[in-house]
Design a protein around this motif. Structure first.
Motif, short mmCIF file in Angstrom:
data_model
loop_
_atom_site.label_atom_id
_atom_site.label_comp_id
_atom_site.label_asym_id
_atom_site.label_seq_id
_atom_site.Cartn_x
_atom_site.Cartn_y
_atom_site.Cartn_z
N PRO A 129 0.80 -1.23 0.00
CA PRO A 129 0.00 0.00 0.00
C PRO A 129 0.84 1.29 0.00
O PRO A 129 0.35 2.34 -0.38
CB PRO A 129 -0.82 -0.09 1.29
CG PRO A 129 -0.77 -1.50 1.69
CD PRO A 129 0.50 -2.08 1.15
N VAL A 130 2.08 1.19 0.41
CA VAL A 130 2.95 2.36 0.48
C VAL A 130 3.72 2.56 -0.83
O VAL A 130 4.14 3.67 -1.14
CB VAL A 130 3.93 2.20 1.67
CG1 VAL A 130 4.86 3.37 1.80
CG2 VAL A 130 3.17 1.97 2.95
N ILE A 131 3.85 1.51 -1.61
CA ILE A 131 4.68 1.56 -2.82
C ILE A 131 4.14 2.56 -3.84
O ILE A 131 4.90 3.38 -4.37
CB ILE A 131 4.82 0.16 -3.45
CG1 ILE A 131 5.67 -0.73 -2.56
CG2 ILE A 131 5.41 0.24 -4.84
CD1 ILE A 131 5.73 -2.17 -3.01
N VAL A 132 2.86 2.52 -4.12
CA VAL A 132 2.28 3.38 -5.16
C VAL A 132 2.46 4.87 -4.83
O VAL A 132 2.97 5.62 -5.67
CB VAL A 132 0.81 3.02 -5.43
CG1 VAL A 132 0.18 4.00 -6.41
CG2 VAL A 132 0.70 1.60 -5.96
N PRO A 133 2.08 5.35 -3.66
CA PRO A 133 2.29 6.77 -3.37
C PRO A 133 3.77 7.17 -3.41
O PRO A 133 4.10 8.26 -3.89
CB PRO A 133 1.72 6.97 -1.97
CG PRO A 133 0.86 5.80 -1.71
CD PRO A 133 1.34 4.69 -2.57
N ILE A 134 4.63 6.30 -2.93
CA ILE A 134 6.06 6.62 -2.95
C ILE A 134 6.57 6.74 -4.38
O ILE A 134 7.31 7.67 -4.72
CB ILE A 134 6.88 5.57 -2.16
CG1 ILE A 134 6.64 5.75 -0.67
CG2 ILE A 134 8.37 5.67 -2.49
CD1 ILE A 134 7.27 4.70 0.20
#
Length: 173
Positions: free
Chosen positions: A69-74
Motif C-alpha cells: 500500500p505504500v509503494i504506489v504513493p512513494i
C-alpha cells in the motif's frame, strides 16, 4: 510586484497571455497528453515494484506484502519530485509535449515544491475529478487549482525560453 491571496510576492517577469499567446497555445491539451504519458510510465514502475514485492513476499513469508500500500504513493511522489525538481522542471510526458512548470512566486522550483505540487494535484483529483481541468478554461494563464494553490504556472518550453531571454535582455538594458 503584486501580492497574491496567499500573501507571497508574485514575480514581475511572468508572461502575459495577451502579449505572449504562444506560451499558452494548447497548454491544457498538452497537459492531458503529458499526464497520460506519465501515467503509463508510472504504471510500468508500479508493475515492476509489485512484481518485486510479490517475489519478496514469498521469500519473507508475506512480510514484504505489507509494503504494497505504500509503494504506489512513494513511486508517484518520487517520480514527480525527481522529474519536476530537475533542471528541466518537467516530467517525461511534459518534456515530450514541450511544456514546463515554473513558479509564479519569488521562490525556486525544487524537489520539495514538486512533491507538494503532486500531493495537492492528487488530492484535488480525488475530490474534484474531472472538474480540475475546467478551471483552466476560465483562468487567464490556464492554471489549474493545484497550480494556483502551490504557486506554479505551466507554459510551453520552447517559446518560454525565448520569453525569458527577451525579458533578461530588457532588464539588463
Amino acid at each position: 510586484m503584486a501580492t497574491d491571496f496567499f500573501g507571497r510576492i508574485l514575480r514581475n517577469d511572468l508572461p502575459d497571455p495577451s502579449s505572449s499567446p504562444e506560451l499558452f497555445d494548447g497548454i491544457l491539451s498538452r497537459r492531458i497528453i503529458a499526464f497520460v504519458i506519465d501515467c503509463v510510465i508510472m504504471g510500468i514502475l508500479v508493475a515492476v515494484a509489485m512484481v518485486c514485492a510479490a517475489i519478496l513476499g514469498f521469500l519473507t513469508f508475506g512480510l514484504a506484502w505489507l509494503a504494497i500500500p505504500v509503494i504506489v504513493p512513494i513511486i508517484f511522489i518520487a517520480y514527480y519530485a525527481v522529474t519536476l525538481g530537475s533542471r528541466w522542471r518537467a516530467t517525461v510526458g511534459m518534456r515530450a509535449t514541450d511544456i514546463v512548470l515554473t513558479p509564479t512566486r519569488e521562490t525556486t522550483l525544487d524537489g520539495w515544491m514538486a512533491m507538494i505540487h503532486v500531493v495537492v494535484f492528487w488530492i484535488s483529483c480525488a475530490i474534484l475529478t474531472p472538474f480540475i481541468t475546467l478551471l483552466g478554461l476560465f483562468t487567464n494563464r490556464r492554471q489549474l487549482l493545484h497550480d494556483m494553490i502551490v504557486g506554479t504556472l505551466m507554459v510551453r518550453r520552447s517559446p518560454m525560453e525565448r520569453h525569458w531571454h527577451a525579458f533578461n535582455r530588457h532588464e539588463a538594458a
